[in-house]
Motif scaffolding. Structure first.
Motif, mmCIF file in Angstrom:
data_model
loop_
_atom_site.group_PDB
_atom_site.id
_atom_site.type_symbol
_atom_site.label_atom_id
_atom_site.label_comp_id
_atom_site.label_asym_id
_atom_site.label_seq_id
_atom_site.Cartn_x
_atom_site.Cartn_y
_atom_site.Cartn_z
ATOM 1 N N PHE A 62 -23.406 -26.346 51.686
ATOM 2 C CA PHE A 62 -22.119 -25.887 51.254
ATOM 3 C C PHE A 62 -20.997 -27.050 51.561
ATOM 4 N N VAL A 117 -20.344 -20.080 43.105
ATOM 5 C CA VAL A 117 -21.673 -19.802 43.121
ATOM 6 C C VAL A 117 -22.333 -20.340 41.722
ATOM 7 N N GLN A 170 -22.636 -24.099 42.049
ATOM 8 C CA GLN A 170 -23.629 -24.590 42.832
ATOM 9 C C GLN A 170 -25.079 -24.395 42.135
ATOM 10 N N PHE A 176 -23.519 -17.472 51.832
ATOM 11 C CA PHE A 176 -23.694 -17.726 50.389
ATOM 12 C C PHE A 176 -23.599 -16.281 49.658
#
Length: 761
Positions: free
Chosen positions: A652, A670, A673, A724
């Motif tokens: 992260f 999210v 990512q 997460f």
């Protein structure tokens, strides 16, 4: 019997044993032969003696010859009537497959081996020959190792397990019998009879020494205990003597030899019972003998086995004799699970072989269980082929031992280990594995990575692919079915009946394992068009929630354990995915079933700049530009650290760790990512063509990783996963009072999947 018709009555329809019409009379005991009805005693007088070995009666003089039909002299009928069955003897009709086997034996056991005739029907005992010395050597082995063999348990169970480690570690036994393992492979029936006879003799001597006094029960006024009879036949179950072979590599030259195969039980038949041997005792000389029984007709001795005795009848059947044997038989079908074969379940299916179970092996397995069967290869006749006018033969295995394969590790060759080390030594091995899955499908690296992690990870990791038709979902599923260690493939409506446990056969007596049962125990079930399963979705939902498959039976209810991982795909109801509608409005899947999928991906066919790359990819694929010849040259590479799945992959940003630095504009969501991971797995133009891995090598790599690698999460990794998940919940834009929906299969699916339109990558 009815008397002959009188002169005043109309002539009878029955003439000389032949019926002319439907009202013909037949005697109580009769046989059909060449269109004639032959009475019980045939055409000979009742008191006439048969000839010796041939069993054919002497020719009757014309004056004493009886007409065909019933006899002129009355004879008693019922169970005590001795039927003349001379025309049913093997020399007078076509012999079956085992016609060369012994039809009857005389129980003339030698003094030192009371169970000789249970194991050797033809051969007589000769002291000092090779067979006698081998039996004595095996006896000495059993007596030297009483800690490996419980003689009282062997007497009660009727079988014992013989491991290869115990035999190969005994130097004294191998000195007398150096070719024991080779004889067991090439001549299994004779070798196992020798091993069983030695154990039978040791158990009898052990009981005669009074070592079982504690286990003997005595009759009391309240409980009657019958007296113990003679020891019955003992069977040997060899384990670990042979390597596992593939079904495709078995040829007819291996008939009557011992071999081992590994597979999943796909169907189980109903056990059948039959009397195979019946013991008799001569009422004159008390000689015990046994006759082989076949079918519903039970033959009886027509003369005594002792040459000095002239008895022709009055043989007493012995029900409690060890030579009276009731055989239990069951047929199962084994579906091969091999690492050296690739099957896509569309154009090619795994190899199958029927296995015959007898005695204690009956009902020892269940559907969906992975086992290793060791047995003798046999052939059975299926009939004649009309085209080639030849007999069709089918190979089957006569099982002698069964082991559960769930606790047994697979064996890998040196070449396999070198290839696995080469893959692990790649700079970015995870990207190489992702690109090698369904190379025909361009792009979609993130869904491929999810399927790879499901194949590589533990059980119950379910993945669902939703998208437009023709985008490559089926190809991804077929590729996953090829490289999974143990799995099954179901395609839409055609395979809906193959999902759960079903009954097949003419009488619905064969229990078949569905795809969910076949893939249980760490396997994967790939479901193409899961939205078309209709009513079968309830079976899938029950399996994913409870880990069981239920089968309702008349007056009973059965459940089978089934815990597979599911990789499924679904098409939109309107032909194309509508981004303005909810996910449940696009596909025909119930909300409860959707919650059981841990990873859900929506694959859309959108026009973009990548279409030019897709066109170039397809042209290069059909032109044969992607070669895999370089993979053999990399076997000598030393393993080195791989940075494909290092901490940087799931690291992260520092801003996400420091909550004070977070803003709504630069928050690493999210979706961002996932987009970065998709970019890292994408095949770039400057990298050139990757040397993709063949499916057989990926299959062995995944099997080795699941077997030998057991990763553990430390505290830091657990906290990273927790952060997460928390960010995943925060990115859905839920209210404070909203909570994510958690299914019974521990699948954490945010509620935005069910309440707001799904976001695509």
């Amino acid at each position: 019997m009815n008397p002959p018709p009188s002169r005043g009555r109309a002539p009878s329809r029955f003439v000389r044993g032949r019926g002319r019409g439907g009202g013909a009379y037949r005697p109580y005991f009769y046989f059909r032969r060449n269109g004639r009805v032959i009475p019980a005693r045939g055409n000979r007088p009742p008191n006439q003696e048969e000839s010796g070995a041939g069993g054919t009666a002497a020719a009757d003089p014309p004056a004493n010859r009886q007409p065909r039909g019933w006899g002129r002299t009355s004879s008693k009928r019922g169970r005590d009537t001795h039927m003349d069955c001379s025309f049913l003897r093997p020399e007078n009709y076509a012999a079956p497959e085992d016609g060369l086997q012994v039809q009857s034996i005389a129980v003339d056991n030698p003094r030192g081996y009371p169970g000789w005739r249970l194991y050797f029907l033809r051969e007589n005992y000769e002291e000092g020959n090779e067979l006698a010395s081998r039996i004595m050597a095996v006896q000495a082995h059993y007596q030297r190792n009483p800690h490996n063999y419980d003689f009282l348990m062997i007497r009660d169970r009727g079988f014992f397990v013989l491991t290869a480690l115990a035999i190969l570690s005994d130097a004294q036994l191998l000195e007398v019998w150096p070719g024991l393992v080779e004889d067991l492979r090439e001549h299994p029936l004779r070798t196992m009879a020798t091993l069983s006879l030695a154990m039978h003799t040791v158990v009898v001597n052990h009981l005669l020494d009074g070592n079982d006094s504690s286990s003997i029960e005595v009759s009391t006024p309240d409980k009657y205990v019958p007296a113990g009879g003679r020891l019955r036949k003992i069977y040997v179950r060899p384990e670990g003597f042979l390597p596992v072979v593939t079904i495709e590599g078995i040829s007819h030259s291996r008939v009557d030899t011992l071999l081992s195969i590994r597979g999943t039980v796909s169907s189980v038949g109903e056990p059948s019972y039959s009397l195979t041997w019946q013991a008799f005792r001569c009422s004159r000389c008390h000689m015990e003998m046994a006759m082989r029984q076949r079918g519903t007709f039970q033959p009886r001795p027509y003369q005594c086995k002792r040459s000095e005795c002239v008895a022709r009848e009055e043989f007493l059947p012995l029900r409690s004799s060890p030579y009276t044997r009731l055989s239990i038989r069951q047929i199962i079908r084994l579906e091969e699970t091999s690492l050296t074969a690739i099957h896509d379940f569309e154009s090619s299916l795994p190899g199958e072989m029927d296995v015959e179970l007898r005695h204690d092996l009956v009902d020892a397995v269940r559907v969906g269980q992975e086992i290793i069967v060791t047995g003798v290869l046999k052939l059975q006749e299926l009939g004649e082929d009309e085209a080639s006018n030849s007999k069709q033969m089918q190979a089957y295995l006569k099982a002698v031992s069964i082991r559960d394969a769930s606790s047994l590790k697979r064996e890998f060759s040196e070449r396999d280990l070198e290839a696995i080390a080469m893959i692990n030594g790649e700079q970015n091995s995870f990207k190489l594995l992702v690109q090698s899955i369904a190379p025909e499908v361009y792009g979609h690296e993130l869904p491929k990575a999810a399927c790879l992690l499901s194949l590589l990870g533990g059980p119950s990791i379910n993945v669902l692919l939703v998208g437009d038709p023709g985008i490559g979902k089926t190809k991804i599923l077929q590729s996953c079915a090829q490289i999974t260690e143990r799995g099954a493939h179901v395609s839409g409506k055609r395979g809906a009946q193959q999902l759960g446990v079903t009954f097949a056969g003419k009488n619905k007596r064969v229990l078949q394992a569905g795809a969910l049962m076949a893939a249980s125990g760490g396997g994967h079930c790939t479901l193409d068009d899961v939205d078309r399963l209709a009513s079968k979705q309830a079976i899938l939902l029950q399996c994913l929630q409870s880990g069981e498959v239920n089968v309702p039976l008349p007056g009973a209810f059965a459940s089978f354990p089934a815990k597979p991982s599911v990789i499924a795909c679904a098409n939109p109801q309107r032909g194309q995915y509508d981004e303005g509608r909810y996910l449940l409005q696009n596909i025909n899947i119930s909300p409860a079933l959707l919650r059981e999928f841990h990873l859900v991906y929506v694959l859309l066919d959108k026009p973009s700049e990548r279409d030019m790359s897709l066109t170039a990819h397809v042209r290069a694929l059909h032109a044969g530009a992607k070669k895999r010849a370089k993979i053999a040259a990399r076997y000598a590479m030393k393993p080195k650290m791989s940075d494909s799945m290092c901490e940087a992959t799931f690291r992260f940003p520092e801003a996400s760790r420091d909550e004070s630095l977070k803003t709504e504009d630069d928050n690493d969501s999210v979706m961002q990512q996932d987009y970065d991971l998709d970019k890292r797995l994408e095949l770039l133009a400057e990298e050139g063509d990757l040397d993709l891995l063949p499916p057989i090598l990926i299959k062995k790599f995944l099997a080795y990783a699941r077997q030998e690698v057991n990763p553990l999460l430390n505290e830091e990794a657990g906290n990273a996963i927790l952060r997460f998940f928390q960010e995943l919940q925060g990115s859905s834009g839920q209210d404070e009072g909203d909570s994510s929906q958690i299914g019974a299969g521990c699948a954490n699916v945010p509620s935005d999947i069910l309440e707001v339109p799904i976001f695509t990558l």
